[in-house]
Write a protein that holds these residues in place. Structure first.
Motif, PDB file in Angstrom:
ATOM      1  N   LYS A 171       9.151  -6.070 -31.647  1.00  0.00           N
ATOM      2  CA  LYS A 171       8.230  -7.199 -31.769  1.00  0.00           C
ATOM      3  C   LYS A 171       8.851  -8.271 -32.661  1.00  0.00           C
ATOM      4  O   LYS A 171       8.435  -8.484 -33.803  1.00  0.00           O
ATOM      5  CB  LYS A 171       6.899  -6.734 -32.353  1.00  0.00           C
ATOM      6  N   THR A 174       7.823 -14.747 -33.130  1.00  0.00           N
ATOM      7  CA  THR A 174       7.762 -15.753 -32.072  1.00  0.00           C
ATOM      8  C   THR A 174       7.433 -17.142 -32.605  1.00  0.00           C
ATOM      9  O   THR A 174       7.588 -18.131 -31.886  1.00  0.00           O
ATOM     10  CB  THR A 174       6.707 -15.372 -31.018  1.00  0.00           C
ATOM     11  N   THR A 175       6.961 -17.235 -33.859  1.00  0.00           N
ATOM     12  CA  THR A 175       6.634 -18.530 -34.465  1.00  0.00           C
ATOM     13  C   THR A 175       7.425 -18.716 -35.748  1.00  0.00           C
ATOM     14  O   THR A 175       7.954 -17.755 -36.320  1.00  0.00           O
ATOM     15  CB  THR A 175       5.131 -18.620 -34.800  1.00  0.00           C
ATOM     16  N   ALA A 292      15.816 -13.005 -28.943  1.00  0.00           N
ATOM     17  CA  ALA A 292      14.441 -13.377 -28.596  1.00  0.00           C
ATOM     18  C   ALA A 292      14.406 -14.876 -28.342  1.00  0.00           C
ATOM     19  O   ALA A 292      15.357 -15.607 -28.653  1.00  0.00           O
ATOM     20  CB  ALA A 292      13.489 -12.994 -29.727  1.00  0.00           C
ATOM     21  N   PRO A 295      11.824 -19.792 -31.451  1.00  0.00           N
ATOM     22  CA  PRO A 295      10.502 -19.725 -32.094  1.00  0.00           C
ATOM     23  C   PRO A 295       9.717 -21.034 -31.967  1.00  0.00           C
ATOM     24  O   PRO A 295      10.285 -22.126 -31.934  1.00  0.00           O
ATOM     25  CB  PRO A 295      10.843 -19.425 -33.562  1.00  0.00           C
ATOM     26  N   THR A 296       8.406 -20.899 -31.943  1.00  0.00           N
ATOM     27  CA  THR A 296       7.519 -22.055 -31.803  1.00  0.00           C
ATOM     28  C   THR A 296       6.911 -22.451 -33.146  1.00  0.00           C
ATOM     29  O   THR A 296       7.005 -21.723 -34.127  1.00  0.00           O
ATOM     30  CB  THR A 296       6.369 -21.740 -30.830  1.00  0.00           C
ATOM     31  N   PRO A 368      16.265 -14.248 -22.817  1.00  0.00           N
ATOM     32  CA  PRO A 368      15.289 -15.155 -23.428  1.00  0.00           C
ATOM     33  C   PRO A 368      15.609 -16.632 -23.181  1.00  0.00           C
ATOM     34  O   PRO A 368      14.697 -17.442 -22.968  1.00  0.00           O
ATOM     35  CB  PRO A 368      15.374 -14.818 -24.923  1.00  0.00           C
TER      36      PRO A 368
END
Length: 425
Positions: A171, A174-175, A292, A295-296, A368
């Motif tokens: 995991k 992502t941000t 990954a 990131p946002t 990704p």
């Protein structure tokens, strides 16, 4: 994962007519030597060996065409091209980074690559290439420089350091906020947390653009007006600066951070896929390398732009122009992109290559980036013949002092924006 790239906008479609001077193939008896200026050629590591592999494969397939490669530092490409052009001896083909391409097209006698072959031949060649990338690099519905070594920034991470910090490597963050938390957790184990490679020795602003785009901002608007001092851009760079202030990110240059990551001393690295093959080699047997998506900023969509380079033609006579096209056609064919992807780590811009290599370790790590091709934002350039000078000012006088030296983002970007507006006038 390649589907989104294959069905993008057709603004850069191959339907544009070629110029009346489109050239037929060379006679096999015609011997031609072309000069190829490349910032990958001759460099230590896999970028250099991958470029040599492309040249060797091309010359084997085209015994009548000899490639004379010339190495140059990325930051010196435009200076070298200006000097060689003024002296009357420009290279026939040049690898030019996208951050320098707008100025190059305006300042140098570049022959639009789409004008060289007959329309049918052009159409056949680009049929299998990513339409979204062709559209993104097109100017007035024409591809002036062929997409070559292309990438989208990715989050590399060390799964072993994640486990040591009590994080789940299945995991990844992502941000930006999650990146900060993970970085601080890794920092607590004695390793460095994360590094965003926005301070680039090559003076490229692709990652700066990607970060600003992701916060809903831009460096330049649709009308060419400078917008890097607007709130969204200021907020984006403030967010990256906060990583340094918090201790999650070290205040070092990109080269130092890359060395730390490849030796297992940095948990996360956000940068181009251009270093993927080298990172895989360094990690082999030492730590588990994973990747990954970019990131946002919270719930805002990621809008990374592309980095890398296009191939521009500066050949003077018809024989050298046609030979230059043969070289470009080969290195952006299935065979060429297999070498580019497997030996260097840039994106396979052909669906067939992505499919063929989909089970390979390198394409699994590229997944990704390939999945984010549907949201790739076109690279935006400052106006005028001093566009590259403007990028250098942005990177040296705004991004570096803000991110690495704690400069106040608002006033710093305002000052640099005014300077760039004058350069762009």
């Amino acid at each position: 994962m390649f589907a989104a790239a294959a069905c993008g906008s057709s603004d850069g479609d191959s339907g544009t007519e070629n110029a009346a001077g489109a050239l037929a193939p060379l006679d096999s008896a015609t011997k031609v030597t072309i000069k190829f200026l490349s910032y990958n050629y001759g460099t230590p590591g896999l970028g250099g060996t991958g470029t040599q592999a492309l040249i060797d494969a091309f010359e084997k397939a085209h015994p009548n065409i000899t490639i004379e490669p010339q190495g140059v530092a990325t930051k010196d490409v435009l200076t070298r091209l200006r000097t060689d052009t003024a002296a009357g001896s420009p290279p026939d083909v040049a690898q030019i980074g996208w951050s320098k391409m707008a100025e190059a097209v305006q300042a140098l006698p570049i022959v639009p690559v789409q004008e060289i072959p007959p329309t049918a031949e052009w159409d056949e060649h680009v049929a299998g290439m990513s339409k979204s990338i062709l559209s993104a690099v097109s100017v007035d519905n024409q591809v002036k420089a062929m997409p070559y070594t292309m990438s989208i920034p990715v989050l590399y991470y060390n799964a072993d350091l994640f486990r040591a910090a009590g994080l789940d490597p299945a995991k990844p963050p992502t941000t930006l906020e999650e990146v900060k938390k993970a970085g601080l957790a890794i920092k607590g184990t004695g390793s460095e947390g994360v590094y965003y490679g926005v301070v680039d020795s090559a003076k490229s602003d692709f990652l700066t653009q990607s970060v600003v785009n992701g916060n809903g901002g831009s460096l330049v608007d649709a009308n060419g007006e400078v917008t890097l001092d607007k709130p969204a851009a200021v907020g984006a760079l403030t967010g990256i600066q906060d990583l340094v202030k918090s201790g999650a990110m070290p205040a070092v240059n990109t080269e130092t951070a890359l060395a730390a990551f490849t030796t297992g001393k940095l948990g996360m690295l956000v940068t181009s896929t251009a270093v993927l093959a080298s990172a895989m080699k360094a990690a082999d047997g030492k730590f588990e390398l994973r990747t990954a998506g970019f990131p946002t900023f919270g719930s805002k969509p990621a809008r990374p732009t592309y980095s890398g380079a296009g191939l521009a033609v500066l050949a003077k006579d018809d024989a050298h122009k046609r030979a230059a096209w043969e070289f470009i056609k080969f290195v952006t064919s299935d065979a060429g992109f297999e070498i580019i992807t497997s030996k260097i780590g840039y994106l396979p811009l052909r669906e067939s290559v992505a499919t063929k290599l989909e089970d390979s370790a390198i394409v699994k790590l590229l997944a990704p980036s390939l999945e984010q091709l549907d949201t790739v934002a076109p690279y935006t350039a400052f106006r005028g013949t001093k566009a590259n000078q403007a990028v250098v000012a942005l990177q040296d006088e705004a991004v570096e002092p803000i991110v690495l030296r704690g400069a106040d983002p608002g006033p710093t970007l305002t000052s640099v924006a005014e300077k760039i507006r004058k350069l762009s006038a």
